[in-house]
Design an enzyme around this catalytic site. Sequence first.
Site, PDB file in Angstrom:
ATOM      1  N   GLU A 176      23.871  30.560 -17.728  1.00  0.00           N
ATOM      2  CA  GLU A 176      22.461  30.723 -17.073  1.00  0.00           C
ATOM      3  C   GLU A 176      21.779  31.819 -17.837  1.00  0.00           C
ATOM      4  O   GLU A 176      20.907  32.631 -17.325  1.00  0.00           O
ATOM      5  CB  GLU A 176      22.582  31.034 -15.535  1.00  0.00           C
ATOM      6  CG  GLU A 176      23.426  29.932 -14.718  1.00  0.00           C
ATOM      7  CD  GLU A 176      23.510  30.208 -13.249  1.00  0.00           C
ATOM      8  OE1 GLU A 176      23.499  29.377 -12.450  1.00  0.00           O
ATOM      9  OE2 GLU A 176      23.565  31.388 -12.848  1.00  0.00           O
ATOM     10  N   CYS A 217      21.121  30.547  -4.111  1.00  0.00           N
ATOM     11  CA  CYS A 217      20.502  31.818  -4.299  1.00  0.00           C
ATOM     12  C   CYS A 217      18.884  31.576  -4.457  1.00  0.00           C
ATOM     13  O   CYS A 217      18.035  32.408  -4.183  1.00  0.00           O
ATOM     14  CB  CYS A 217      20.724  32.642  -5.427  1.00  0.00           C
ATOM     15  SG  CYS A 217      21.103  31.731  -7.077  1.00  0.00           S
TER      16      CYS A 217
END
Length: 681
Positions: A327, A418
């Site tokens: 990521e 998240c």
Amino acid sequence: MKSTLLTAFTLTLGLSTAALAQHSDYPIQAVSFTKVKLTDNFWLPRLKTNTDVTIPASFQRCQATNRVKNFEMAAAKKGKFATTFPFDDTDIYKTIEGASYSMSLYPDEKLGAYVDALIAKVAAAQEPDGYLYTARTIDPAHPHAWAGKERWEKERELSHELYNSGHLYEAAVAHYQATGKKNFLNIALKNADLVCSVFGPGKRSVAPGHEIVEMGLVKLYRVTGKPEYLSTAKFFLQQRGTYKGYDPKSPDVWKNGSYWQDDKSVYDQREAIGHAVRAEYLYSAMADVAALTDDKRMLASVDSIWENMVSKKFYVTGGTGAVPGGERFGKNYELPNTTAYNETCASVADVYWNQRMFLLHGQSKYIDVMEKVLYNGLISGVGLDGKSFFYSNAMQIKNSASFPQTEPARAGWFDCSCCPTNLARLFPSLPGYVYAQRSNDVFVNLFVSGSTELLVNKKKVQLTQQNNYPWDGGLKFTVNPASATNFNLRVRIPGWARGQAMPSDLYTFAAPSEKTVTIRINGKPQQYSVQDGYAVLTRKWQKNDVVDVELPMEVRQVVANPLVRDDLGKVAIQRGPIVYCAEWTDNSGKTSNLIVPSNTAFTAAYKPDVLNGVMELTAKVPAIKVDAASNSVSTVSQTMTAIPYYAWANRGKGEMTVWFPRQVLDIDLITQPTAEVTVGK
């Protein structure tokens, strides 16, 4: 960078003005979200959906997925950690933060009572010395596998203990500011005191594995004035690059420490690297600490990192973090479309970072970048229903055997959720990004209808915005001082309205424009100077003075720097701050066959019944057609329809494209069931 930091919140805790005045701070101060009331047609419905749908859905999902149960078991000291990740605690913290901001917009006794009940469960789960981490407290003899046998043992790589603390602090400060209650703040302060007692010079040292505790500690410092909170935040920053367990010569981002931004001292970092969310939280904290401690070396580092990101590692939609593996940021100019990652949380972090950069420097380029993120790559992360989300935000979805769809549909929740909870807290904080002030300079940063009351030269000034932005470029500002007063109204002239697609050479407009920005005061045209990207309107303001600004809303083609290989020979489409895409449902089921020549003329029309109301673009363009029966390829004229990028994937699965080839350059025959045409290079 000297200023007096004095708020009602610090006074409530008994902090003296003199103690605060000794410290440096941002030269510009944002106008608090509690002082800005919105009436905006674009943002207010989104904030209302966040309040009515996103936050309740988030609380419900925290309950249904046992995130709340983890706190209940931690309080009882029995059971088994019931979710997947040790940072799942933060989803409750972030949703409480969003609910707190929301209650300042929409007071809600029932929501307030529910939040207080959750806070009581958090308090019950906290250990006597302040430690708060359900993944260990439930069963200390058998903690989560990522946590290690002892507290903080795996903080550098896996445990997220300090990450949990950081989100706790941010949420507690928001709750306190919005409600005036200290029940959540007291939990955070107790935990922060423990953290400060454990970490610091001569004590335990670590560079937190997932940054945000640094930002949280700074917020607690602002509320309390306790110097340990600021010094510990700086200590954590200064621990980066000191760990000897990494191999600096390894190309592996995990083995060399760059994934965690831990391969170099913060004073030596010059490039946006590693996990994008962690990185942008780190850079936000560096800006905070640089401002509050007048650390010019740290400021030089964060300035250089920002320049690297906006000139080499930033998608045209405002997304960051190109590489799915980790990521993370890729190499310079590594901005692929079909595999773009662009985590929604990274866009949230980017908003925080650019706001801080503006407060440091007062230049509009930081707000230009923030605006691009807000109107494109951030709100694309949530569906129009308010309860479906993207974790990553694609730049192209292409249906074929060689380009399988990766994430064409939104999801209600994720194992690692998240992003939904980060959006829940970001949306209602938006009023705090609209205005800022420096002495007698009043900055208008975002064009969001609503009003605020400021104190300028010790006189009350009401400032009201009325507009239909981002669809219309007409902006109206009514200035209403209690009595006539001199000050500078600084209205941001967006880079896109000044011929600048990006405050770097990463993206440029394909053709120049002859149109200019016009400003009138009380109906009279004004000559004005532009400083740092702001029209500076200096005068003795009278009651009900009216400023009219007209921004040219043209459809522009955007081209990328030639070093971005994936975008060679292609264009993106932008109108005002909005970047557009083409979606399958408007374009005969396909978008990867559309060509947008340089002379394409688009027509803009507002469609109130499409995607909750959007400005839609249409044009006649060539489209590639494959005739399997005759084994031939041709181009035909077709009406292309483009919608705002943020609105895609709300009408089912199918192709989507942001970058369009300008002409056919080659045909690539591949061994698939049907012939496929490659356009561009």
